[in-house]
Design a protein around this motif. Structure first.
Motif, PDB file in Angstrom:
ATOM      1  N   ASP A  87       7.663  -2.162  -4.415  1.00 55.87           N
ATOM      2  CA  ASP A  87       6.441  -2.609  -5.079  1.00 55.87           C
ATOM      3  C   ASP A  87       5.225  -2.133  -4.281  1.00 55.87           C
ATOM      4  N   TYR A  88       4.081  -2.127  -4.944  1.00 52.79           N
ATOM      5  CA  TYR A  88       2.843  -1.725  -4.281  1.00 52.79           C
ATOM      6  C   TYR A  88       2.320  -2.895  -3.479  1.00 52.79           C
ATOM      7  N   ASP A  89       1.756  -2.561  -2.318  1.00 47.52           N
ATOM      8  CA  ASP A  89       1.174  -3.585  -1.472  1.00 47.52           C
ATOM      9  C   ASP A  89      -0.122  -3.002  -0.921  1.00 47.52           C
ATOM     10  N   GLY A  90      -1.030  -3.849  -0.484  1.00 44.90           N
ATOM     11  CA  GLY A  90      -2.259  -3.269   0.020  1.00 44.90           C
ATOM     12  C   GLY A  90      -3.149  -4.254   0.717  1.00 44.90           C
ATOM     13  N   LYS A  91      -4.100  -3.703   1.454  1.00 37.60           N
ATOM     14  CA  LYS A  91      -5.063  -4.507   2.181  1.00 37.60           C
ATOM     15  C   LYS A  91      -6.345  -3.683   2.283  1.00 37.60           C
ATOM     16  N   GLY A  92      -7.472  -4.265   1.931  1.00 39.04           N
ATOM     17  CA  GLY A  92      -8.710  -3.499   1.968  1.00 39.04           C
ATOM     18  C   GLY A  92      -8.624  -2.303   1.039  1.00 39.04           C
TER      19      GLY A  92
END
Ligand SMILES: [Zn+2]
Length: 162
Positions: A87-92
């Motif tokens: 799955d896609y994950d992200g920060k900023g």
């Protein structure tokens, strides 16, 4: 050694996909999802995202989107599956792809493209072949993906406001 290799996909018969080169544990970061950071205004003004290629467009924050439709973004080759193992994950402003279950060597890496559900969903048929396949690339409550056309029809569709 890289955790994946690119080869002809079993899901997208006309395209390529990413395949695990060894057993990978759940929660492992596989690859960064890179592209051009563009403003919401640029997204609104670009015809590119009207319908043909919304699957590469991510909502980063209230000001910026990420256009992943660039040749140097290998992560764009990851196919959608209704039983996705990544799955896609992200920060900023950073996005990446991580595993959400243990993956065996040789398995294709797949994500949930997460389109919102509306009357236009039939433009994205799904051929993932999993027993959970719903036939189309849809998911309710999508967080990352945006699609101008979908957003507008959500507002216009009176059935959805009941
Ligand atoms: Zn499917």
């Amino acid at each position: 050694m890289k955790l994946f290799k690119v080869k002809k996909s079993n899901i997208d018969k006309k395209g390529r996909g990413l395949y695990a080169t060894k057993d990978i544990k759940e929660g492992t970061k596989i690859i960064n999802y890179v592209g051009k950071i563009i403003t919401k205004k640029q997204t609104e003004e670009s015809k590119k995202f009207d319908n043909a290629k919304p699957i590469y467009l991510f909502n980063l924050n209230s000001r910026y989107d990420l256009d992943g439709d660039v040749t140097w973004n290998t992560a764009r080759l990851i196919n959608h599956s209704c039983s996705n193992n990544c799955d896609y994950d992200g920060k900023g402003l950073k996005l990446w792809v991580s595993t959400i279950k243990d993956i065996k060597k040789g398995e294709e890496l797949t994500c949930d493209y997460g389109f919102g559900y509306d009357e236009d969903y039939k433009q994205f048929p799904c051929k993932c072949g999993s027993i959970n396949c719903v036939g189309y690339i849809v998911r309710e409550g999508s967080r990352w993906r945006i699609n101008k056309k979908f957003k507008m029809s959500f507002k216009k569709n009176p059935r959805l406001s009941k």
